[in-house]
Scaffold this motif. Structure first.
Motif, PDB file in Angstrom:
ATOM      1  N   LEU A  62       0.873  -1.227  -0.009  1.00 40.74           N
ATOM      2  CA  LEU A  62      -0.109  -0.081  -0.128  1.00 40.74           C
ATOM      3  C   LEU A  62       0.943   1.278   0.164  1.00 40.74           C
ATOM      4  O   LEU A  62       1.672   1.563   1.013  1.00 40.74           O
ATOM      5  N   THR A  63       0.610   2.113  -0.948  1.00 42.48           N
ATOM      6  CA  THR A  63       1.634   3.092  -1.196  1.00 42.48           C
ATOM      7  C   THR A  63       0.678   4.426  -1.186  1.00 42.48           C
ATOM      8  O   THR A  63      -0.550   4.359  -1.854  1.00 42.48           O
ATOM      9  N   ASN A  64       1.171   5.677  -0.581  1.00 45.63           N
ATOM     10  CA  ASN A  64       0.429   6.714  -0.662  1.00 45.63           C
ATOM     11  C   ASN A  64       1.443   7.807  -0.437  1.00 45.63           C
ATOM     12  O   ASN A  64       2.350   7.982   0.105  1.00 45.63           O
ATOM     13  N   LEU A 117      -5.729   1.463   7.382  1.00 44.96           N
ATOM     14  CA  LEU A 117      -4.497   2.085   6.562  1.00 44.96           C
ATOM     15  C   LEU A 117      -5.102   2.612   5.061  1.00 44.96           C
ATOM     16  O   LEU A 117      -5.086   3.390   4.549  1.00 44.96           O
ATOM     17  N   ALA A 118      -5.658   1.409   4.454  1.00 46.32           N
ATOM     18  CA  ALA A 118      -6.163   1.635   2.969  1.00 46.32           C
ATOM     19  C   ALA A 118      -7.293   2.634   3.066  1.00 46.32           C
ATOM     20  O   ALA A 118      -7.337   3.240   1.963  1.00 46.32           O
ATOM     21  N   LYS A 121      -5.409   6.200   4.609  1.00 47.53           N
ATOM     22  CA  LYS A 121      -4.150   6.586   4.001  1.00 47.53           C
ATOM     23  C   LYS A 121      -3.610   7.898   4.620  1.00 47.53           C
ATOM     24  O   LYS A 121      -3.064   9.008   4.019  1.00 47.53           O
ATOM     25  N   ASN A 122      -3.390   7.740   5.982  1.00 48.35           N
ATOM     26  CA  ASN A 122      -2.976   8.958   6.732  1.00 48.35           C
ATOM     27  C   ASN A 122      -1.512   8.705   7.052  1.00 48.35           C
ATOM     28  O   ASN A 122      -0.808   8.649   8.123  1.00 48.35           O
ATOM     29  N   ASP A 124       2.657   8.673   4.540  1.00 50.23           N
ATOM     30  CA  ASP A 124       3.254   9.235   3.196  1.00 50.23           C
ATOM     31  C   ASP A 124       4.579   8.199   2.974  1.00 50.23           C
ATOM     32  O   ASP A 124       5.399   8.457   3.598  1.00 50.23           O
ATOM     33  N   THR A 126       5.185   3.874   2.009  1.00 51.41           N
ATOM     34  CA  THR A 126       4.901   2.474   1.364  1.00 51.41           C
ATOM     35  C   THR A 126       4.701   1.378   2.536  1.00 51.41           C
ATOM     36  O   THR A 126       5.845   1.583   3.395  1.00 51.41           O
ATOM     37  N   GLU A 383       1.733   5.183  10.958  1.00 50.28           N
ATOM     38  CA  GLU A 383       1.419   6.645  10.773  1.00 50.28           C
ATOM     39  C   GLU A 383       2.553   7.573  11.504  1.00 50.28           C
ATOM     40  O   GLU A 383       3.098   8.601  10.958  1.00 50.28           O
TER      41      GLU A 383
END
Length: 391
Positions: A62-64, A117-118, A121-122, A124, A126, A383
Motif C-alpha cells: 500500500l503506497t500513498n 490504513l487503506a 491513507k494517513n 506518506d 509505502t 502513521e
C-alpha cells in the motif's frame, strides 16, 4: 486505552475473521485456505497483493503520497500439530491441528490495520503487509528471505508482534537488543564396532562414547560461556541398540541449543563438533555431526525499538509498556528478517488470571478483546514512522 473508533467498530468483524481462521488451522507451507482468505481481504481493501514467496506467503503493498520510505509489518499464519481440547464453537475442525500460538490473532490484527490504513491513507510512503507461513519449527521467515522478500519488496525497517499470555490486557513488553534466543538443532551419529554384550573388549562401544560426549557437551555452557551470558545445550533424544545383550554398532543423539549472542552461537557449534570428534577418535570410533541453524537470535535495534515503544505508549500509556522485558530462550523466525533490516519485535499482552492459558497448550485461545488494540498499534506505528519521515 486509546482505540480509534473505526477499529472499535471493526471489532466484531475481526473476531469473525479470527474464528474462521481458528476453525481451519493449517501447518507449515500448507496455509492455502488461510492465504486465500488473507489475499482476498487485502484485495477487497484495494491493496496490491503478491503471492508465492515461501510457497504460501502473501505480501500486500500500500503506497500513498510521494514519500520514498517503506516499512514492513509482519504476521505469521501457521498453526501447530496439536489436538485442541477447547469446546467452544470456533474450535479447530481439523484433527491434530490447532492455532495454539495465536497466529490466527496475529493475522487478523494485521488485516484490521491494513483495512484501516487503506481507507484513511494517513501516511506518506509505502507499507508492506507481510503474511508469513511456517513460523513453527521450519523457519518460513528464512525461506521468505531466501526467496527474495526484501529484494522484491524493499523496506527500510521491519516490525513484528506476538501475543503474551499471563499478562494483563492493555500492556506491551519489549526490549532493545536480544529478546528471544537462537534455536539450533543438532544430530550426532557415533559409529563404533558392535558385538556381544558379554565381550565388550571386542567392541568399540558407541553407548559409552556417547555418554562421555554428552557429559562433555554439558561443560560448554559452564566453562566456555561468559557467566553473564546465557546459553543452553540440550540432548533431547538418544537412540541405540535393540536388545539387552548386544552392544550396538551406532548411537544417534539429537537435541537443541539456544543463545542470545551470535558469537556464543558460533562457539557452541564449534565446541560441540570438536568435543564429539575428539572423544570419538580417542576411543577409535567415528562421529557424523550435523548442525542446523534454524532460528537466529531475535535482536531488536535501538532506534526502531524506541519507535515501537512510542507507538505502544501512545495507546496504553507509558506505564503500561515494559521497556526492558526479560528475554526468553524461546525462538522466533522473525529473527531472519531482523538480520536483513533494522526493526523491532514487540509483545502484546493476551490476558492474565483465571481462564488464561499459555501458548502451545491444547486449551489455549487467542483473546479477541485485544484485536482492536493490536490493529491500532500497527496503525499508530505506521502513521508515526511514515508521517514523521515526511515532515
Amino acid at each position: 486505552m486509546k482505540i480509534l473508533p473505526e477499529l472499535k467498530e471493526l471489532h466484531n468483524e475481526m473476531t469473525e475473521w479470527r474464528h474462521r481462521i481458528h476453525k481451519h488451522p493449517e501447518t507449515a507451507f500448507e496455509e492455502y485456505e488461510t492465504s486465500d482468505f488473507v489475499a482476498e481481504k487485502l484485495e477487497s481493501f484495494g491493496i496490491e497483493v503478491h503471492r508465492g514467496l515461501a510457497k504460501t506467503g502473501v505480501v500486500g503493498t500500500l503506497t500513498n503520497g510521494s514519500g520514498n520510505r517503506a516499512i514492513g509489518l509482519r504476521a505469521d499464519m501457521d498453526a501447530l500439530d496439536l489436538q485442541e481440547l477447547n469446546k467452544f464453537e470456533h474450535r479447530s475442525q481439523i484433527d491434530g491441528k490447532m492455532h495454539g500460538c495465536g497466529h490466527d490473532g496475529h493475522t487478523v490484527m494485521l488485516l484490521g490495520a491494513a483495512k484501516h490504513l487503506a481507507e484513511t491513507k494517513n501516511f506518506d510512503g509505502t507499507v508492506r503487509f507481510i503474511f508469513q507461513p511456517a513460523e513453527e519449527n521450519v523457519a518460513g521467515g528464512r525461506v521468505m528471505i531466501s526467496d527474495g522478500l526484501f529484494e522484491k519488496f524493499p523496506v527500510d525497517s521491519v516490525y513484528g508482534m506476538h501475543n503474551m499470555p499471563g499478562h494483563d490486557t492493555g500492556t506491551f513488553a519489549v526490549r532493545k537488543g536480544p529478546i528471544m534466543a537462537s534455536a539450533d538443532f543438532f544430530e550426532a551419529r557415533v559409529i563404533g564396532v558392535g558385538g556381544h554384550g558379554a565381550f565388550p573388549h571386542q567392541t568399540t562401544d558407541p553407548v559409552i562414547i556417547s555418554a562421555e560426549i554428552i557429559q562433555a557437551w554439558q561443560s560448554i555452557v559452564s566453562r566456555n560461556v561468559d557467566p553473564l551470558q546465557s546459553a543452553v545445550v540440550t540432548v533431547a533424544q538418544i537412540h541405540g541398540g535393540h536388545t539387552g545383550n548386544v552392544i550396538p554398532e551406532e548411537v544417534v543423539m539429537s537435541g537443541t541449543t539456544r543463545a542470545f549472542d551470535p558469537d556464543v552461537q558460533d562457539m557452541i557449534e564449534n565446541r560441540m563438533r570438536q568435543l564429539a570428534v575428539g572423544i570419538a577418535e580417542a576411543h577409535g570410533a567415528k562421529v557424523e555431526f550435523k548442525y542446523d541453524r534454524r532460528y537466529a537470535p531475535t535482536i531488536n535495534t535501538a532506534d526502531e525499538t524506541d519507535l515501537a515503544i512510542a507507538a505502544a505508549a501512545e495507546l496504553v500509556g507509558d506505564a503500561n509498556v515494559n521497556k526492558d522485558v526479560t528475554p526468553v530462550m524461546g525462538a522466533e523466525d522473525f529473527s531472519w528478517m531482523l538480520r536483513e533490516r533494522p526493526g523491532c519485535y514487540i509483545m502484546i499482552a493476551n490476558g492474565a488470571g483465571e481462564g488464561s492459558c499459555h501458548i502451545h497448550n491444547p486449551n489455549y485461545d487467542f483473546n479477541d478483546e485485544i484485536l482492536p488494540l493490536g490493529a491500532n498499534y500497527w496503525v499508530q506505528l505506521t502513521e508515526q514512522i511514515l508521517t514523521q519521515e515526511a515532515n
